[in-house]
Design an enzyme around this catalytic site. Structure first.
Site, PDB file in Angstrom:
ATOM      1  N   VAL A  22       0.832  -1.206   0.000  1.00 46.54           N
ATOM      2  CA  VAL A  22       0.000   0.000   0.000  1.00 46.54           C
ATOM      3  C   VAL A  22       0.866   1.257   0.000  1.00 46.54           C
ATOM      4  O   VAL A  22       0.699   2.147  -0.814  1.00 46.54           O
ATOM      5  CB  VAL A  22      -0.946   0.013   1.225  1.00 46.54           C
ATOM      6  CG1 VAL A  22      -1.693   1.336   1.315  1.00 46.54           C
ATOM      7  CG2 VAL A  22      -1.926  -1.141   1.136  1.00 46.54           C
ATOM      8  N   ASP A  40      10.369   3.538   6.561  1.00 50.88           N
ATOM      9  CA  ASP A  40      10.060   2.183   7.016  1.00 50.88           C
ATOM     10  C   ASP A  40      11.159   1.767   7.989  1.00 50.88           C
ATOM     11  O   ASP A  40      12.327   2.156   7.822  1.00 50.88           O
ATOM     12  CB  ASP A  40       9.997   1.207   5.840  1.00 50.88           C
ATOM     13  CG  ASP A  40       9.216  -0.064   6.174  1.00 50.88           C
ATOM     14  OD1 ASP A  40       8.101  -0.222   5.660  1.00 50.88           O
ATOM     15  OD2 ASP A  40       9.723  -0.882   6.968  1.00 50.88           O
ATOM     16  N   THR A  90      -2.106  -4.134   9.628  1.00 44.57           N
ATOM     17  CA  THR A  90      -2.875  -4.393  10.851  1.00 44.57           C
ATOM     18  C   THR A  90      -3.382  -5.828  10.781  1.00 44.57           C
ATOM     19  O   THR A  90      -4.498  -6.085  10.335  1.00 44.57           O
ATOM     20  CB  THR A  90      -4.057  -3.405  10.991  1.00 44.57           C
ATOM     21  OG1 THR A  90      -4.693  -3.238   9.714  1.00 44.57           O
ATOM     22  CG2 THR A  90      -3.586  -2.058  11.494  1.00 44.57           C
ATOM     23  N   CYS A 265      -6.238  -8.546   3.703  1.00 41.00           N
ATOM     24  CA  CYS A 265      -7.458  -7.718   3.738  1.00 41.00           C
ATOM     25  C   CYS A 265      -8.696  -8.580   3.985  1.00 41.00           C
ATOM     26  O   CYS A 265      -9.224  -8.613   5.089  1.00 41.00           O
ATOM     27  CB  CYS A 265      -7.600  -6.933   2.434  1.00 41.00           C
ATOM     28  SG  CYS A 265      -6.451  -5.550   2.295  1.00 41.00           S
TER      29      CYS A 265
END
Length: 440
Positions: A22, A40, A90, A265
């Site tokens: 993403v 990062d 997440t 996802c």
């Protein structure tokens, strides 16, 4: 709007925190318009990007090499940014509860390096309330600044579809939300720099957070429905693909197909909804049932592989099985939460050591993760069973006559097994070549 104007004028940086599937495309897209930092904590990942290599295959090596994006692992550089986008993963824990550690840690890093007047936008998928009730307070604590006065927060759910060359970042309408009207307009103005499809202003941050969960839960439920049909039709001796082809002749058919549902996802986000609803006293029925169906599909597929091999008089424990595709979806190198991996693990419980072929997956990452080497497609030999789990384009390009060289040349009272989970190939053509065929 002063902050936004300074970013547009390239006086201040925009930063993207988390450079995966993403964050990387997002950062590269913004770098074409404004001064952009890509941050990062993974030094190895940053080093690969700095060499001009895109292991995600989302934007390609050439685009990275020509980008003005500045890569860094130095968190203090975030002080130079007035607009920060958080795109960290997440995941869920082993008990399927939300794992907010990555987004909490990202909030701490940003908070320690937060400049007054900044806007922080979270793209990571979360349950409603996380942005304002979890991330906001962390930013305040770490920075010593006041949310709403010294800095603002917002939310814009990521909608990137990995491996999709049609529905790209720029072509998907972006949902944006902020803690107040001014913040919403500022966030919209920034995203409008790169999103050709425009933005949708959600009435609140919680609505925007919930929209992402609803999107993926809806897909999960629809695929679970098709998987349930596939399991029932298998017992009825009916081809699921033939049923779907017939059903899709009606204008309002939804076009979903059965399959292995993994990734970061659809296979994860519904659990965030289930968790939050449970905390509020509501126990999900439909969404939880859909998750149960999809989570168990790897077992159903494995059982049918074994069943087909036994019916074909193949010695299962001594068999030579090739798994064709190990990533979580077609034309994408991402192996996170791949249900193809689960199929391999279930086959291992039968004492079977499979060989894996995947022209898209990263060979080094696969070796590191599974302590075995990927097999090149051209080196597939002496197979008893081919299991096509992922519909990579390289597999779709194979002709029916190509398969003969993959299987053993001589058979005594046995039949080669051809498993085609995504119905990539025509069943009739495969069976005419003498193979025992099975698909979802």
């Amino acid at each position: 709007m002063e902050t936004i104007e300074r970013i547009r004028a390239k006086k201040d940086f925009l930063a993207v925190v988390g450079l995966g599937y993403v964050g990387l495309p997002l950062a590269v897209a913004f770098a074409e318009k404004v001064k952009t930092l890509g941050f990062d904590i993974n030094q190895e990942k940053i080093s690969i990007y700095q060499k001009g290599i895109d292991p995600t295959n989302e934007i390609g090596d050439e685009k990275i090499q020509n980008s003005t994006l500045e890569f860094t692992t130095d968190p203090t550089r975030l002080k130079e940014a007035k607009f920060i986008i958080v795109a960290v993963p997440t995941p869920v824990n082993g008990d399927k509860t939300p794992n907010l550690v990555p987004i909490i840690n990202a909030s701490k890093i940003i908070g320690r390096n937060l400049s007054q007047g900044s806007i922080i936008v979270f793209e990571s998928t979360v349950y409603p309330g996380v942005t304002e009730d979890v991330c906001g307070p962390i930013l305040e604590k770490e920075s010593g600044l006041v949310c709403g006065k010294d800095f603002k927060i917002g939310y814009s759910p990521e909608r990137i579809n990995p491996g999709d060359r049609v529905h790209t970042l720029e072509n998907i309408q972006k949902i944006v939300a902020g803690m107040d009207e001014e913040t919403v307009e500022n966030i919209a103005a920034v995203y409008e720099l790169i999103i050709h499809a425009g933005v949708y202003r959600a009435p609140s941050i919680k609505v925007a957070e919930a929209a992402k969960l609803a999107e993926n839960a809806q897909r999960d439920i629809n695929i679970a429905f098709m998987n349930e049909l596939a399991m029932a039709f298998d017992r009825m001796g009916i081809s699921t693909k033939e049923v779907i082809d017939a059903m899709n002749t009606k204008w309002n058919a939804l076009g979903f197909y059965p399959g292995l549902v993994g990734g970061h996802c659809i296979g994860v986000d519904p659990y965030y909804f289930i968790y939050q609803a449970k905390m509020l006293g509501y126990y999900s029925q439909i969404i939880a049932a859909g998750r149960k169906v999809n989570d168990n599909m790897a077992i159903f597929v494995t059982d049918n592989i074994i069943k087909k091999m036994i019916q074909s008089n193949i010695n299962v424990k001594k068999s030579n099985i090739y798994i064709m595709g190990i990533t979580f979806k077609e034309n994408c190198p991402d192996m996170r939460n791949s249900k193809a991996v689960d199929v391999c693990k279930h086959l291992a419980t039968y004492g079977i050591k499979v060989k894996v072929v995947d022209p898209i997956a990263d060979k080094a990452e696969f070796k590191k993760e599974f302590d075995m080497d990927l097999v090149d497609l051209k080196d597939v030999r002496n197979a008893d069973c081919l299991v096509f789990l992922v519909a990579h384009q390289q597999f779709k390009d194979l002709r029916t006559t190509d398969f003969r060289k993959f299987f053993k040349s001589q058979k005594l009272q046995t039949k080669d097994v051809f498993i085609d989970i995504k119905s990539i190939f025509e069943q009739k053509a495969i069976e005419e070549e003498g193979y025992s065929y099975w698909s979802l």
